[in-house]
Write a protein that holds these residues in place. Structure first.
Motif, short mmCIF file in Angstrom:
data_model
loop_
_atom_site.label_atom_id
_atom_site.label_comp_id
_atom_site.label_asym_id
_atom_site.label_seq_id
_atom_site.Cartn_x
_atom_site.Cartn_y
_atom_site.Cartn_z
N HIS A 85 0.90 -1.23 0.11
CA HIS A 85 0.04 0.04 -0.08
C HIS A 85 0.92 1.17 0.11
N ALA A 86 2.00 1.09 0.98
CA ALA A 86 2.98 2.19 0.73
C ALA A 86 3.48 2.85 -0.68
N ARG A 88 1.99 2.35 -3.27
CA ARG A 88 0.81 3.05 -4.03
C ARG A 88 0.47 4.55 -3.75
N GLU A 89 0.64 4.63 -2.31
CA GLU A 89 0.48 6.01 -1.78
C GLU A 89 1.58 6.85 -2.28
N ARG A 90 3.03 6.39 -2.25
CA ARG A 90 3.92 7.08 -2.84
C ARG A 90 3.61 7.52 -4.23
N ASN A 93 1.15 10.08 -4.67
CA ASN A 93 1.89 11.66 -4.29
C ASN A 93 2.85 12.18 -5.47
N GLN A 127 -7.55 3.89 -4.15
CA GLN A 127 -8.52 4.03 -3.10
C GLN A 127 -9.12 5.36 -3.77
N GLN A 130 -7.46 8.69 -2.75
CA GLN A 130 -6.29 8.89 -3.31
C GLN A 130 -6.64 9.55 -4.79
#
Ligand SMILES: C[S@@+](CC[C@H](N)C(=O)[O-])C[C@H]1O[C@@H](n2cnc3c(N)ncnc32)[C@H](O)[C@@H]1O
Ligand code: SF4
Length: 449
Positions: A85-86, A88-90, A93, A127, A130
């Motif tokens: 998940h990290a 995909r979050e990066r 961003n 998500q 996001q």
């Protein structure tokens, strides 16, 4: 070599059909200072508004994550079980940061955006929160003018939160990867979608009021005449707005390819595949689905895909994310394709661009033929106004051949792929493009990917 000059419209660039002055018998002389070319008498009056009219911009966002690697697929993706998940979050961003960087570096800030396209990979594994952050960044950098907002989905990933989130974000066109409505064929691809799950997802999407497209893939493992006809009939029966029929392309990084090399897999042959496609196109046409591009058929020819058609007609499109590509202000460019390399560059405040090409005038002329024909038609009058060239004169031989083969209709100022030509869309584009290249003489770059 053909005499290109006879095909140019006047020698003024003004788009009027004038006789071309012939200077060949004139002895060298020092008369006639050239002030401007074309001469000012051909310039049109224009208001300041016309001069400052902004060219429309289209935005593409690449989401390179998927639930699984489907056995036929060659796209560069990471499967969810192998990425955190990290990451995909990066990635989200980084997309936001790239939007900010590009808006300034390419002087695109404030440009009018006519379409937004989230493709992949599988955008629906991101998500809704996001996506909302990406949309907010887009709004902060550009002016959205009632854009077409397209979102690609694998049906199995669609849940209530996502469907509500997409409606809130203004998504107005949903494109489902279906591939087949035959559960046996789908299971062989490694996907976990079923006819029942697909149909439920499509019905939910239709209820949102969005235009709904579904992708089918012709030439899959285990496909039979019966299973193929079932898929086409099911697509029509569900009442979607658009059906896209892709022909399976084989690349070395697809699982299919290694299975074929090891003798474990044989796919429908060329004749069988074209028979599927021919039957599908005829059935779609009989049911009122007309070609909007040479592989997408829309109900009564309505619901054109603004993003893709505008891009093929040469409007500016910027691609964000790993491996994304586009063309803006006469430059084509593509980002680094490895996710890690893309993240590292953007996070350091550097451009993730991997390669760039400044398009020549000849490239623009070729692009408008090769890519233009993907929209099933070329308006010769528009081409003449844009490039000052009589395409029907320069390509007289090539057009006569394609008309004779029954692949193209040439009627007045309109070139249009026939029903048979739709099956050979890229062939026709390449054939005409090669003719144009010969006329330019010297451009030997292959027109295949
Ligand atoms: C990005 S995917 C669509 C969204 C999602 N990833 C999915 O598959 O449901 C876009 C489409 O590419 C097509 N595609 C994938 N692999 C292909 C191949 N080898 N040849 C031709 N089309 C392919 C499939 O029809 C797929 O629906
Ligand atoms: S077809 Fe779609 S879901 Fe399957 S691997 Fe390719 S991009 Fe991912």
């Amino acid at each position: 070599m053909k005499n290109l000059k006879i095909a140019l419209v006047g020698d003024t660039g003004s788009g009027t059909d004038e006789t071309v002055p012939d200077y060949r018998n004139e002895a060298p002389n020092r008369d006639g200072f050239v002030v401007a070319w074309p001469p000012q008498r051909y310039w049109k009056s224009a208001s300041e508004d016309d001069l400052s009219a902004e060219k429309p911009l289209h935005l593409y966002f690449h989401i390179p994550f998927c639930l699984q690697r489907c056995r036929y697929c060659f796209f560069k993706i990471e499967i969810l079980s192998e990425s955190s998940h990290a990451v995909r979050e990066r990635y989200v961003n980084a997309l936001c940061r790239e939007i900010e960087q590009v808006a300034d570096a390419h002087r695109l800030r404030g440009r009018v955006v006519k379409s937004i396209y989230f493709g992949g990979g599988t955008p629906s594994v991101i998500q809704p929160e996001q996506l909302a952050r990406i949309k907010t960044t887009i709004e902060a950098c550009f002016r959205l003018d009632e854009p077409e907002f397209v979102f690609e989905i694998e049906p199995i990933t669609l849940n209530n939160r996502m469907i509500d989130g997409l409606a809130d974000l203004g998504v107005n066109r949903i494109s489902f990867g279906i591939q087949s409505f035959d559960d046996r064929v789908v299971a062989l691809t490694g996907r976990h979608d079923t006819d029942e799950k697909n149909s439920r997802a499509i019905e939910r999407a239709l209820k949102t009021g969005a235009v709904v497209n579904i992708d089918l893939l012709s030439g899959l493992e285990g496909e039979t005449t019966e299973s193929w006809q079932h898929s086409i009939n099911r697509a029509i029966g569900l009442g979607v707005h658009a059906v896209t029929v892709y022909k399976l392309e084989l690349y070395s990084n697809a699982h299919y390819m290694s299975d074929i090399r090891q003798g474990k897999l044989s796919l429908p042959g060329v004749d069988e595949e074209i028979a599927f496609a021919r039957w599908g196109l005829a059935r779609l046409r009989d049911s009122g689905y007309l070609p909007s591009t040479y592989f997408t058929f829309t109900r009564e020819g309505k619901y054109p895909q603004r993003h893709i058609i505008s891009r093929w007609r040469g409007e500016d499109m910027y691609g964000f994310g790993a491996s994304a590509f586009g063309t803006v202000s006469g430059y084509s460019r593509q980002n680094l394709s490895e996710i890690d390399a893309y993240l590292a560059r953007v996070e350091s405040g550097l451009s993730p661009t991997q390669r760039v090409l400044e398009l020549s005038s000849a490239d623009h002329m070729l692009r408008d033929v090769v890519m233009g024909l993907k929209t099933t038609m070329i308006d010769l009058g528009e081409y003449r106004r844009r490039h000052g060239m009589r395409l029907d004169v320069v390509l007289a031989e090539e057009l006569a051949h394609l008309v004779h083969e029954g692949l193209i209709d040439h009627n007045g100022d309109l070139l249009r792929l026939t029903d048979e030509g739709v099956l050979y869309g890229d062939y026709c584009g390449r054939y005409l493009g090669a003719g144009l290249r010969r006329a330019f003489s010297g451009d030997t770059r292959p027109l295949r990917a």
